[in-house]
Design a protein around this motif. Structure first.
Motif, PDB file in Angstrom:
ATOM      1  N   PHE A   1       0.810  -1.221   0.000  1.00  0.00           N
ATOM      2  CA  PHE A   1       0.000   0.000   0.000  1.00  0.00           C
ATOM      3  C   PHE A   1       0.847   1.277   0.000  1.00  0.00           C
ATOM      4  O   PHE A   1       0.303   2.372  -0.018  1.00  0.00           O
TER       5      PHE A   1
ATOM      6  N   ARG B   1      -9.115   2.565   0.150  1.00  0.00           N
ATOM      7  CA  ARG B   1      -8.452   1.277  -0.060  1.00  0.00           C
ATOM      8  C   ARG B   1      -8.732   0.289   1.072  1.00  0.00           C
ATOM      9  O   ARG B   1      -8.105  -0.771   1.154  1.00  0.00           O
TER      10      ARG B   1
ATOM     11  N   ASP C   1      -9.071  -7.574   1.655  1.00  0.00           N
ATOM     12  CA  ASP C   1      -8.778  -8.619   0.664  1.00  0.00           C
ATOM     13  C   ASP C   1      -7.324  -9.066   0.765  1.00  0.00           C
ATOM     14  O   ASP C   1      -7.024 -10.254   0.682  1.00  0.00           O
ATOM     15  N   PHE C   2      -6.424  -8.108   0.926  1.00  0.00           N
ATOM     16  CA  PHE C   2      -5.001  -8.414   1.063  1.00  0.00           C
ATOM     17  C   PHE C   2      -4.785  -9.363   2.239  1.00  0.00           C
ATOM     18  O   PHE C   2      -4.079 -10.366   2.126  1.00  0.00           O
TER      19      PHE C   2
ATOM     20  N   ASP D   1     -11.328  -1.758   1.711  1.00  0.00           N
ATOM     21  CA  ASP D   1     -11.778  -3.083   1.256  1.00  0.00           C
ATOM     22  C   ASP D   1     -10.638  -3.864   0.614  1.00  0.00           C
ATOM     23  O   ASP D   1     -10.528  -5.078   0.796  1.00  0.00           O
ATOM     24  N   GLU D   2      -9.783  -3.173  -0.103  1.00  0.00           N
ATOM     25  CA  GLU D   2      -8.614  -3.826  -0.700  1.00  0.00           C
ATOM     26  C   GLU D   2      -7.692  -4.368   0.392  1.00  0.00           C
ATOM     27  O   GLU D   2      -7.127  -5.453   0.254  1.00  0.00           O
TER      28      GLU D   2
END
Length: 103
Positions: free
Chosen positions: A57, A69, A75-76, A71-72
């Motif tokens: 990130f 970011r 997911d990560f 939600d990303e």
């Protein structure tokens, strides 16, 4: 307004959720809190996770994550696994048999 929305950092509850999810994922990868790997190399695994997270990130600490970011980031965390060599180390430690000495 668009600039602010894109650069606003996550709030406290989001920061807590990322931390909790990350700890849970790392402990799972180590085989649980009672595992030999957790007891001996958890620091190493936690360090690898957070280094990869911050690198991915491009932030100095996870609390600086842009809100857009979030939600990303979740997911990560879900998709993350330790490096291959570290997975082998975890597996070897957790497969060791512990023999008790009888006196």
């Amino acid at each position: 307004v668009g600039y602010l929305m894109d650069n606003m950092r996550i709030n406290g509850p989001q920061e807590q959720r990322i931390g909790k999810n990350a700890r849970g994922k790392i402990v799972e990868c180590l085989g649980g809190k009672d595992s030999a790997a957790y007891k001996t190399i958890s620091r190493k695994v936690f360090s690898q996770f957070w280094n990869e997270f911050k690198s991915h990130f491009q932030i100095p600490r996870y609390g600086e994550l842009p809100k857009v970011r979030f939600d990303e980031a979740l997911d990560f965390i879900r998709e993350w696994t330790p490096s291959t060599s570290l997975r082998f180390e975890i597996k070897a430690m957790n497969n060791q048999q512990h023999l008790k000495l009888v006196e």
